[in-house]
Design an enzyme around this catalytic site. Structure first.
Site, mmCIF file in Angstrom:
data_model
loop_
_atom_site.group_PDB
_atom_site.id
_atom_site.type_symbol
_atom_site.label_atom_id
_atom_site.label_comp_id
_atom_site.label_asym_id
_atom_site.label_seq_id
_atom_site.Cartn_x
_atom_site.Cartn_y
_atom_site.Cartn_z
ATOM 1 C CG ASP A 158 -1.623 -1.373 1.338
ATOM 2 O OD1 ASP A 158 -2.245 -1.778 0.344
ATOM 3 O OD2 ASP A 158 -1.495 -2.050 2.375
ATOM 4 C CG HIS A 186 -3.509 -5.152 3.024
ATOM 5 N ND1 HIS A 186 -3.044 -4.286 2.058
ATOM 6 C CD2 HIS A 186 -3.766 -6.323 2.370
ATOM 7 C CE1 HIS A 186 -3.017 -4.897 0.890
ATOM 8 N NE2 HIS A 186 -3.463 -6.130 1.051
HETATM 9 P P1 NAD Z 1 -2.188 -18.600 -4.601
HETATM 10 O O1 NAD Z 1 -3.525 -19.240 -4.559
HETATM 11 O O2 NAD Z 1 -1.519 -18.418 -5.919
HETATM 12 O O3 NAD Z 1 -1.173 -19.415 -3.691
HETATM 13 C C1 NAD Z 1 -1.493 -19.753 -2.391
HETATM 14 C C2 NAD Z 1 -0.708 -21.012 -2.080
HETATM 15 O O4 NAD Z 1 -0.877 -21.258 -0.702
HETATM 16 C C3 NAD Z 1 -1.233 -22.257 -2.834
HETATM 17 O O5 NAD Z 1 -0.141 -22.865 -3.507
HETATM 18 C C4 NAD Z 1 -1.788 -23.143 -1.728
HETATM 19 O O6 NAD Z 1 -1.585 -24.520 -1.991
HETATM 20 C C5 NAD Z 1 -0.973 -22.666 -0.533
HETATM 21 N N1 NAD Z 1 -1.609 -22.905 0.766
HETATM 22 C C6 NAD Z 1 -2.912 -22.797 1.103
HETATM 23 N N2 NAD Z 1 -3.077 -23.131 2.387
HETATM 24 C C7 NAD Z 1 -1.854 -23.434 2.877
HETATM 25 C C8 NAD Z 1 -1.383 -23.837 4.140
HETATM 26 N N3 NAD Z 1 -2.214 -24.027 5.165
HETATM 27 N N4 NAD Z 1 -0.052 -24.053 4.285
HETATM 28 C C9 NAD Z 1 0.793 -23.886 3.255
HETATM 29 N N5 NAD Z 1 0.402 -23.516 2.025
HETATM 30 C C10 NAD Z 1 -0.911 -23.288 1.838
HETATM 31 O O7 NAD Z 1 -2.328 -17.204 -3.803
HETATM 32 P P2 NAD Z 1 -1.340 -15.964 -3.871
HETATM 33 O O8 NAD Z 1 -1.736 -15.095 -4.999
HETATM 34 O O9 NAD Z 1 0.064 -16.415 -3.746
HETATM 35 O O10 NAD Z 1 -1.813 -15.178 -2.538
HETATM 36 C C11 NAD Z 1 -1.594 -15.715 -1.270
HETATM 37 C C12 NAD Z 1 -2.229 -14.825 -0.217
HETATM 38 O O11 NAD Z 1 -1.606 -13.538 -0.185
HETATM 39 C C13 NAD Z 1 -3.732 -14.553 -0.433
HETATM 40 O O12 NAD Z 1 -4.402 -14.594 0.820
HETATM 41 C C14 NAD Z 1 -3.728 -13.140 -0.975
HETATM 42 O O13 NAD Z 1 -4.950 -12.469 -0.748
HETATM 43 C C15 NAD Z 1 -2.608 -12.529 -0.161
HETATM 44 N N6 NAD Z 1 -2.054 -11.273 -0.652
HETATM 45 C C16 NAD Z 1 -1.717 -10.320 0.283
HETATM 46 C C17 NAD Z 1 -1.172 -9.133 -0.130
HETATM 47 C C18 NAD Z 1 -0.827 -8.051 0.874
HETATM 48 O O14 NAD Z 1 -0.506 -6.922 0.456
HETATM 49 N N7 NAD Z 1 -0.863 -8.288 2.167
HETATM 50 C C19 NAD Z 1 -0.921 -8.907 -1.486
HETATM 51 C C20 NAD Z 1 -1.255 -9.898 -2.406
HETATM 52 C C21 NAD Z 1 -1.826 -11.091 -1.970
HETATM 53 C C1 LMR Z 2 -3.569 -6.611 -2.822
HETATM 54 O O1 LMR Z 2 -3.680 -5.588 -2.154
HETATM 55 O O2 LMR Z 2 -3.254 -6.603 -4.023
HETATM 56 C C2 LMR Z 2 -3.765 -7.943 -2.151
HETATM 57 O O3 LMR Z 2 -4.177 -7.772 -0.818
HETATM 58 C C3 LMR Z 2 -4.660 -8.855 -2.910
HETATM 59 C C4 LMR Z 2 -6.106 -8.405 -2.832
HETATM 60 O O4 LMR Z 2 -6.955 -9.226 -2.510
HETATM 61 O O5 LMR Z 2 -6.378 -7.240 -3.134
#
Ligand code: NAD
Ligand code: LMR
Length: 327
Positions: A158, A186
């Site tokens: 952010d 967030h």
């Molecule tokens: P994705 O679906 O591509 O990958 C998630 C992975 O996590 C999968 O491979 C799945 O098998 C694995 N997984 C699920 N449960 C698990 C567990 N208990 N232990 C270990 N592995 C597990 O998702 P992504 O795009 O990589 O996003 C992951 C997370 O990050 C989501 O919750 C997304 O919303 C979040 N995110 C946060 C931010 C932020 O700014 N804070 C930014 C982007 C994404």
């Molecule tokens: C983001 O800010 O891009 C991540 O938290 C993914 C989402 O769900 O927006």
């Protein structure tokens, strides 16, 4: 070479993992003289995909990559680690808010908090999986023997988004924008604090004088950027999220430049800016390379205070929803 650093990444076969692991291995975070061991945690059904990512990591021939350890058991993955990057969890889809994931993702952080408590001691835990503030709170509550200040959730994405938007508007390089605090959750209530940000050391508001743009377009662009990316890509942000996770680790690991600060969600203790204690709240921080502290003395206008109240109320409501998971 220095002592090796052990870094766990959960969700190692996911989209964020696919960017993050390579940058952790490359030497850019911990230095060219620090061997890195990657501990990759995945669900059993994704272990094969994690093995594929591990083959690619090997094929990069990073001189700093000293070991790859793939696990489907959290306690084994967290054994002796120094950093835990908790990414693995479900991302949201179009039309969802991040806290719609709370019931699906919250329980993951109960088990991982307990596993960290058993397997690690001198560790810093960074939660990326959404809703990341409240998931970090869950992990921290379930990990009684590690100081709460070792837990944080990522709002660096952010901060980066906010900096880019104002830099583009002011027609300056993004590196000229500093002191951009993100307050709160967030989520779409986050508060990108343009009033205390600087451009080339001058108040941002003296350079960008269109207050209406700052309060409306700028604010909502930053608050809703994640959703805009999901609309455009059909998937949530990944490379930018991994890059922000790298920034987050570097921000904690290196002394903050004099006069500047960075943002991350950390446990609130009731002593800063009227934020109630017991939330994972994004605040302006400084690091001495080991510990962080909240930046004091930032002036908040009535506009910003009202926005901070909204994000505080949202975090209080999220905490209420997960109260059974807080151990
Ligand atoms: P994705 O679906 O591509 O990958 C998630 C992975 O996590 C999968 O491979 C799945 O098998 C694995 N997984 C699920 N449960 C698990 C567990 N208990 N232990 C270990 N592995 C597990 O998702 P992504 O795009 O990589 O996003 C992951 C997370 O990050 C989501 O919750 C997304 O919303 C979040 N995110 C946060 C931010 C932020 O700014 N804070 C930014 C982007 C994404
Ligand atoms: C983001 O800010 O891009 C991540 O938290 C993914 C989402 O769900 O927006």
């Amino acid at each position: 070479m220095k002592k090796p650093v052990h870094v766990a990444v959960t969700g190692a076969a996911g989209q964020i993992g696919y960017s993050l692991l390579f940058r952790l291995a490359s030497g850019e975070v911990f230095g060219e003289d620090t061997p890195v061991h990657l501990h990759m945690l995945e669900l059993p059904q994704a272990i094969k995909a994690a093995e594929g990512t591990a083959m690619e990591l090997e094929d990069c021939a990073f001189k700093t990559l000293a070991g790859i350890h793939i696990h489907d058991n959290a306690e084994a993955a967290f054994n002796g680690i120094h950093w835990a990057l908790l990414v693995g969890s479900m991302p949201r889809g179009p039309g969802m808010e991040r806290n719609d994931l709370i019931r699906a993702n919250g329980p993951i952080f109960v088990g991982q908090g307990k596993a960290l408590n058993r397997a690690a001691s001198d560790v810093r835990v960074v939660v990326v999986g959404n809703p990341c503030n409240t998931n970090a709170l869950i992990a921290q509550h379930n990990c009684k023997d590690i100081p709460p200040t070792r837990f944080s959730a990522m709002t660096a994405l952010d901060e980066n988004r906010a900096k880019w938007q104002v830099a583009a508007k002011a027609k300056v390089g993004v590196g000229q924008v500093t002191n951009m605090a993100i307050w709160g959750n967030h989520s779409s209530t986050m508060v990108p604090d343009f009033e205390n940000a600087l451009i080339d050391g001058k108040p941002l508001t003296s350079v960008l004088t269109d207050r209406k743009w700052l309060e409306t377009d700028f604010f909502t662009t930053v608050q809703k950027r994640g959703a805009a990316i999901i609309d455009a890509r059909g998937k949530s942000s990944a490379a930018s999220a991994a890059s922000a996770a790298i920034d987050h680790v570097k921000n904690l690991l290196n002394p903050t430049k004099t006069g500047d600060f960075f943002s991350a969600a950390v446990p609130s203790n009731g002593k800063h800016y009227g934020i109630p204690s017991g939330l994972m709240f994004s605040l302006p921080l400084r690091s001495n390379g080991k510990d962080w502290e909240v930046v004091e003395g930032i002036k908040l206008s009535d506009f910003t205070k009202a926005k901070i109240k909204l994000t505080t109320d949202e975090l209080l409501a999220e905490r209420e929803v997960v109260k059974e998971l807080l151990g």
